[in-house]
Design a protein around this motif. Structure first.
Motif, PDB file in Angstrom:
ATOM      1  N   MET A  97       0.850  -1.193   0.000  1.00  0.00           N
ATOM      2  CA  MET A  97       0.000   0.000   0.000  1.00  0.00           C
ATOM      3  C   MET A  97       0.881   1.235   0.000  1.00  0.00           C
ATOM      4  SD  MET A  97      -2.997   1.017   2.700  1.00  0.00           S
ATOM      5  CE  MET A  97      -4.005   2.482   2.447  1.00  0.00           C
ATOM      6  N   PRO A  98       0.586   2.235  -0.848  1.00  0.00           N
ATOM      7  CA  PRO A  98       1.407   3.448  -0.877  1.00  0.00           C
ATOM      8  C   PRO A  98       1.463   4.122   0.495  1.00  0.00           C
ATOM      9  CG  PRO A  98      -0.060   3.374  -2.773  1.00  0.00           C
ATOM     10  CD  PRO A  98      -0.475   2.251  -1.883  1.00  0.00           C
ATOM     11  N   GLU A  99       2.614   4.721   0.788  1.00  0.00           N
ATOM     12  CA  GLU A  99       2.865   5.292   2.110  1.00  0.00           C
ATOM     13  C   GLU A  99       1.947   6.460   2.458  1.00  0.00           C
ATOM     14  OE1 GLU A  99       4.956   3.981   4.222  1.00  0.00           O
ATOM     15  OE2 GLU A  99       6.932   3.597   3.375  1.00  0.00           O
ATOM     16  N   LEU A 100       1.488   7.213   1.466  1.00  0.00           N
ATOM     17  CA  LEU A 100       0.683   8.408   1.729  1.00  0.00           C
ATOM     18  C   LEU A 100      -0.729   8.272   1.164  1.00  0.00           C
ATOM     19  CD1 LEU A 100       3.377  11.136   0.957  1.00  0.00           C
ATOM     20  CD2 LEU A 100       2.646  10.328   3.211  1.00  0.00           C
ATOM     21  N   SER A 101      -1.188   7.048   1.031  1.00  0.00           N
ATOM     22  CA  SER A 101      -2.525   6.815   0.479  1.00  0.00           C
ATOM     23  C   SER A 101      -3.581   7.539   1.319  1.00  0.00           C
ATOM     24  CB  SER A 101      -2.815   5.315   0.462  1.00  0.00           C
ATOM     25  OG  SER A 101      -4.084   5.054  -0.081  1.00  0.00           O
ATOM     26  N   GLY A 102      -4.432   8.309   0.636  1.00  0.00           N
ATOM     27  CA  GLY A 102      -5.503   9.027   1.305  1.00  0.00           C
ATOM     28  C   GLY A 102      -5.108  10.362   1.885  1.00  0.00           C
ATOM     29  N   LYS A 103      -3.838  10.739   1.803  1.00  0.00           N
ATOM     30  CA  LYS A 103      -3.391  12.017   2.355  1.00  0.00           C
ATOM     31  C   LYS A 103      -3.527  13.121   1.308  1.00  0.00           C
ATOM     32  CE  LYS A 103      -1.755  10.204   6.234  1.00  0.00           C
ATOM     33  NZ  LYS A 103      -2.445  10.406   7.523  1.00  0.00           N
ATOM     34  N   ARG A 104      -3.934  14.318   1.779  1.00  0.00           N
ATOM     35  CA  ARG A 104      -3.936  15.496   0.904  1.00  0.00           C
ATOM     36  C   ARG A 104      -2.907  16.473   1.420  1.00  0.00           C
ATOM     37  NH1 ARG A 104      -6.433  20.496  -0.164  1.00  0.00           N
ATOM     38  NH2 ARG A 104      -7.738  20.500   1.710  1.00  0.00           N
ATOM     39  N   ILE A 105      -1.974  16.825   0.557  1.00  0.00           N
ATOM     40  CA  ILE A 105      -0.835  17.659   0.929  1.00  0.00           C
ATOM     41  C   ILE A 105      -0.916  18.980   0.180  1.00  0.00           C
ATOM     42  CG2 ILE A 105       1.679  17.809   1.059  1.00  0.00           C
ATOM     43  CD1 ILE A 105       0.437  15.502   2.699  1.00  0.00           C
ATOM     44  N   ILE A 106      -0.749  20.079   0.911  1.00  0.00           N
ATOM     45  CA  ILE A 106      -0.568  21.393   0.284  1.00  0.00           C
ATOM     46  C   ILE A 106       0.928  21.588   0.083  1.00  0.00           C
ATOM     47  CG2 ILE A 106      -0.970  23.867   0.441  1.00  0.00           C
ATOM     48  CD1 ILE A 106      -3.522  22.169   0.387  1.00  0.00           C
ATOM     49  N   LEU A 107       1.368  21.647  -1.160  1.00  0.00           N
ATOM     50  CA  LEU A 107       2.783  21.828  -1.477  1.00  0.00           C
ATOM     51  C   LEU A 107       3.014  23.288  -1.822  1.00  0.00           C
ATOM     52  CD1 LEU A 107       5.601  20.638  -1.994  1.00  0.00           C
ATOM     53  CD2 LEU A 107       4.872  20.138  -4.338  1.00  0.00           C
ATOM     54  N   GLY A 108       3.728  23.994  -0.951  1.00  0.00           N
ATOM     55  CA  GLY A 108       4.002  25.411  -1.154  1.00  0.00           C
ATOM     56  C   GLY A 108       5.397  25.641  -1.691  1.00  0.00           C
ATOM     57  N   LEU A 109       5.513  26.457  -2.748  1.00  0.00           N
ATOM     58  CA  LEU A 109       6.803  26.781  -3.349  1.00  0.00           C
ATOM     59  C   LEU A 109       7.107  28.253  -3.132  1.00  0.00           C
ATOM     60  CD1 LEU A 109       5.868  24.154  -4.848  1.00  0.00           C
ATOM     61  CD2 LEU A 109       7.019  25.041  -6.879  1.00  0.00           C
ATOM     62  N   THR A 110       8.318  28.537  -2.639  1.00  0.00           N
ATOM     63  CA  THR A 110       8.760  29.920  -2.498  1.00  0.00           C
ATOM     64  C   THR A 110       9.979  30.135  -3.385  1.00  0.00           C
ATOM     65  OG1 THR A 110      10.286  29.580  -0.626  1.00  0.00           O
ATOM     66  CG2 THR A 110       7.943  29.828  -0.120  1.00  0.00           C
ATOM     67  N   GLY A 111      10.458  31.361  -3.440  1.00  0.00           N
ATOM     68  CA  GLY A 111      11.477  31.726  -4.413  1.00  0.00           C
ATOM     69  C   GLY A 111      12.839  31.132  -4.122  1.00  0.00           C
ATOM     70  N   GLY A 112      13.363  30.362  -5.067  1.00  0.00           N
ATOM     71  CA  GLY A 112      14.693  29.787  -4.938  1.00  0.00           C
ATOM     72  C   GLY A 112      14.951  28.806  -6.066  1.00  0.00           C
ATOM     73  N   ILE A 113      16.207  28.659  -6.434  1.00  0.00           N
ATOM     74  CA  ILE A 113      16.552  27.789  -7.539  1.00  0.00           C
ATOM     75  C   ILE A 113      16.169  26.337  -7.258  1.00  0.00           C
ATOM     76  CG2 ILE A 113      18.900  27.422  -6.695  1.00  0.00           C
ATOM     77  CD1 ILE A 113      17.673  27.568 -10.364  1.00  0.00           C
ATOM     78  N   ALA A 114      16.068  25.975  -5.978  1.00  0.00           N
ATOM     79  CA  ALA A 114      15.693  24.606  -5.633  1.00  0.00           C
ATOM     80  C   ALA A 114      14.259  24.282  -6.015  1.00  0.00           C
ATOM     81  CB  ALA A 114      15.901  24.360  -4.136  1.00  0.00           C
ATOM     82  N   CYS A 115      13.516  25.268  -6.525  1.00  0.00           N
ATOM     83  CA  CYS A 115      12.152  25.002  -6.992  1.00  0.00           C
ATOM     84  C   CYS A 115      12.110  23.866  -8.009  1.00  0.00           C
ATOM     85  CB  CYS A 115      11.555  26.258  -7.627  1.00  0.00           C
ATOM     86  SG  CYS A 115      10.748  27.371  -6.455  1.00  0.00           S
TER      87      CYS A 115
END
Length: 399
Positions: free
Chosen positions: A1-19
């Motif tokens: 079973m996938p590790e994050l099954s059923g999870k909803r994640i807000i992925l926030g990106l801020t300014g940086g080359i690592a984007c």
């Protein structure tokens, strides 16, 4: 079973080359079953486009606090309701300062302030001078005090050409940290000492007496214990496996070296899990030079000496840790495992059949204690390790 099954994640990106790494992270999150909503700052869109993140996520990307797609014009409220976590990757110097001081001047920062009880995790990414600046360190300390989880940063080469702390953790590390965050912290505050892998007894400078242990089970248990909130020390024989995140590893080769490392730390541990396949015998007379074939065809004479019984020695300590042993058998598992448990004087031993577990990614564990045996379902070694850690946490008496 996938590790994050059923999870909803807000992925926030801020300014940086690592984007650019956030795109890979997004796919990895999805591979593990998560639903991901992406929120970007204006600075983040200078490094990666909203179109890219929307194509990868298959969901609308959010940039503006006044976005008309939200009927009530309250995207900062709507997005976090029902979310399982807010994950900021990368988290810039400026954004860490905003979080530390509760500033809310764009959608992502406002969303973080308005998230309520939704957990917030952030992976800092910046030049090492920016990370070590006193203001950034104060902000990081404040965020930790506020309950924010910081993932990293790491040390290494940076986009500016310099080297030092401040480099963002790699996507696979961030993914593991998020998975670990959701694991129950059933061993919080405990110190756990684990042995893993084979030992290697020298015959001469190039030959050794060893066994087929891969170390996977011990390393899985070290990861599972760390995920459960323990401070984990892993004493490992020779193996090519990477050290689990958050685990302190001590590398040894011989059984006597493993014993010395364990006995130096056993008194401070609450729990000792002996998973290592310690060689029962060592060579009493290892040659200082490489042994050569003899003209008469006779093999060299090797004198064997019995190695120390590390588990029994730890179990005999007057105020030692609670001990869990492992028994890899080839036949009569129940008989041999219970006999080994009694012989070593330990409360619990975990057994499996070596021919089914060696060189395999999964295993079927049987837990033996004074009440009898409990068989866990066949599953991946990490899943088995988590199940075993949960069992141990429920049965280990208070020290």
């Amino acid at each position: 079973m996938p590790e994050l099954s059923g999870k909803r994640i807000i992925l926030g990106l801020t300014g940086g080359i690592a984007c650019y790494k956030s795109a890979e992270l997004l796919r990895r999150l999805q591979d593990e079953g998560a639903t991901v909503d992406v929120v970007m700052t204006a600075a983040a869109s200078r490094f990666i486009t909203a179109e890219t993140m929307q194509a990868l996520s298959g969901r609308p990307v959010w940039l503006d606090a006044w976005d008309a797609r939200a009927d009530n014009r309250m995207a900062h409220i709507n997005l976090t309701r029902g979310a399982d976590a807010v994950l900021i990757v990368p988290a810039s110097t400026d954004f860490l300062a905003k979080l530390a001081h509760g500033l809310a001047d764009d959608l992502l920062s406002t969303l973080c302030v308005a998230r309520g009880a939704v957990p917030l995790l952030a992976a800092p990414a910046m030049n090492h001078e920016m990370w070590t600046h006193p203001a950034t360190q104060r902000n990081a300390a404040q965020l930790l005090a506020d309950g924010v989880t910081l993932i990293g940063p790491a040390e290494g080469s940076q986009a500016c050409g310099e080297t030092g702390s401040g480099r963002m953790m790699e996507p696979d590390q961030i993914l593991r940290a998020l998975v670990a965050f959701f694991q129950p912290k059933v061993l919080a505050g405990r110190q756990v000492l684990i042995t893993a892998g084979p030992t290697s007894e020298p015959i001469d400078p190039v030959r050794v007496l060893t066994n087929r242990s891969s170390g996977r089970m011990g390393y899985a248990l070290a990861r599972a214990a760390a995920e459960a909130g323990a401070r984990v020390t892993l004493v490992s024989g020779p193996t090519a496996l990477p050290c689990p995140d958050g685990v302190s590893r001590i590398d040894v080769r011989r059984a006597t070296e493993m014993r010395a490392a364990v006995m130096a730390r056993a008194a401070q541990a609450h729990l000792f899990i002996a998973v290592a396949a310690v060689a029962d015998w060592g060579i009493a007379n290892p040659s200082a030079i490489k042994l050569k074939k003899q003209a008469d065809g006779q093999p060299p004479v090797l004198d064997f000496v019995q190695n120390p019984d590390i588990l029994a020695e730890v179990a005999a300590l007057p105020d030692g840790p609670w001990c869990v042993g492992f028994a890899a058998e080839t036949d009569h598992l129940h008989e041999h495992a219970q006999a080994k448990r009694a012989r070593k004087g330990i409360p619990v031993i975990v057994g499996n059949l070596a021919q089914q577990a060696m060189d395999a990614e999964d295993t079927e564990l049987v837990i033996f204690d004074r009440h009898g045996a409990q068989t866990l379902p066949r599953q991946s070694k990490l899943q088995a390790a988590r199940a075993l850690i949960g069992w141990i946490a429920a049965h280990q008496p208070s020290r």
